[in-house]
Write a protein that holds these residues in place. Structure first.
Motif: not given
Length: 421
Positions: A169-172, A287-305
């Protein structure tokens, strides 16, 4: 074939010495590819070379790399005006929407539906939703970056921490960072990045259970408890001794062994391992999260034509299948700390499965894939301006020039003014 790191570096070095061209190129179909940034040059050169080895009838020419994802999308928008678009591009997952909204990115649904081979590639259907706008799949993910904490285990031990039981957790995490900073001798404890295309703010909002906008995108949603907690955490970090560094300075401090804990993207893992080798032991933490239902943004890239030429579109689609397939994903993972988008490659005991067994630190980030969602891109024409606005407000909070609650209220108003109404 499983490409070893030594083979990758050899290929990348050879590729760096010459353009991705061939004496037979005159009789081959040529496609142009754009990407960011310069440190990734070796990866895309090796990827292009691997594709051309598999498809000698297609030639891939790489544009000079853009500085970053924001620079790449701005460059692409200018190229659209001057009619100089590349045929295919690796765009940041939060920068594809401007290309989709303007009709620049070619929808891929007909390629997906019309190609039986795609179903056997190994990319989960959930991944294809990361760049879907207006009901159309406008890009397919190539590499996913997951938020992680990098630890200098030598400093953790010296500060009395337990490398086998890192804080959850963040405190730790903050307490451990404070102990590391107390070692003195120019050592800093903890740094949480807050300026990287708005990704960190989105990540913290998601980790606290929030989101950026409502499902129908009619209202801002980050101005609730999760957004406030995110800004409160950033200000707390500053008060607890986060060093006054910018993102690159913090990364350099970690490479040099003078920073104990760094929150950033998993894609930096291979580079950090190279810096740590022989200098200090590196470990990856979640990364500490509030719950297992948390949703995190996927960094990185995608391929577009981007091309409207039917023959080049087909060649670009074949490149996408290669890059998202086991061979391309193996090249990518061995060169970076990105998480692969190909589940079949991960499960292959002779491919990435073996790589992950031999390099367990790479597996940590992949364990959070189930939490990943699309890297949110704001509707309208001001996505880049909104990202900059978010980063400016985060800076005001970290520098303690603005109270988190006041900053959140101001941020909401400023972002709302940039959204379409």
């Amino acid at each position: 074939m499983f490409l070893s790191r030594r083979a990758f570096l050899s290929t990348a070095s050879a590729a760096a010495a010459m353009p991705i061209l061939d004496a037979r190129a005159g009789s081959r179909l040529t496609i142009r590819l754009s990407y960011a940034s310069a440190p990734a040059r070796g990866l895309y050169q090796s990827l292009a070379q691997g594709f051309m080895d598999a498809r000698p009838d297609i030639n891939v020419v790489l544009d000079s790399p853009a500085v970053d994802y924001d620079g790449l999308v701005q460059q692409t928008l200018r190229q659209n005006i001057t009619k100089q678009l590349p045929d295919i591009t690796h765009q940041g997952l939060n920068q594809i929407r401007p290309l989709a909204d303007r009709g620049i990115a070619v929808p891929l649904d007909r390629f997906i539906a019309g190609d039986p081979a795609w179903k056997t590639i190994g990319v989960p259907d959930a991944m294809t939703s990361f760049a879907r706008y207006g009901g159309k799949t406008c890009a397919l993910p190539f590499a996913i970056s997951v938020p992680v904490l990098f630890y200098n285990i030598d400093l953790v031990r010296r500060a009395g921490g337990d490398p086998d039981n890192l804080p959850q957790d963040w405190d730790g995490v903050i307490a451990l960072g404070r102990k590391i900073a107390g070692l003195g001798e120019g050592t800093s404890g903890l740094y949480v990045e807050y300026t990287n295309n708005g990704w960190s703010f989105q990540t913290l909002v998601g980790a606290f259970g929030g989101r950026m906008m409502s499902d129908d995108e009619t209202r801002i949603a980050f101005d609730g408890p999760a957004g406030l907690q995110a800004l409160q955490l950033l200000q707390r970090l500053a008060r607890e001794g986060q060093p006054a560094l910018n993102t690159e300075q913090a990364r350099q401090a970690f490479r040099a062994g003078t920073l104990g804990i760094l929150f950033t993207a998993s894609s930096l893992l291979t580079g950090f391992q190279q810096s740590a080798a022989g200098n200090f032991k590196l470990k990856v933490g979640s990364l500490p999260v509030a719950s297992e239902t948390a949703r995190l943004p996927a960094g990185g890239n995608g391929m577009a034509i981007l091309t409207d030429d039917p023959d080049k579109q087909k060649a670009c689609w074949d490149y996408i299948k290669f890059a998202a397939g086991p061979a391309g994903q193996t090249i990518m993972v061995e060169a970076t700390g990105y998480v692969p988008v190909n589940q079949a490659a991960i499960n292959d005991p002779g491919g990435l499965g073996r790589f992950f067994d031999q390099h367990p630190e790479h597996r940590i980030a992949s364990q959070r894939v189930s939490m990943m969602t699309g890297w949110f891109s704001f509707p309208g024409e001001n996505n880049s301006r909104i990202i900059k606005t978010i980063e400016d407000h985060c800076y005001l909070v970290v520098s303690q020039k603005q109270d988190p609650a006041a900053a959140l209220s101001s941020l909401r108003k400023d972002v709302d003014a940039l959204l379409p109404h």
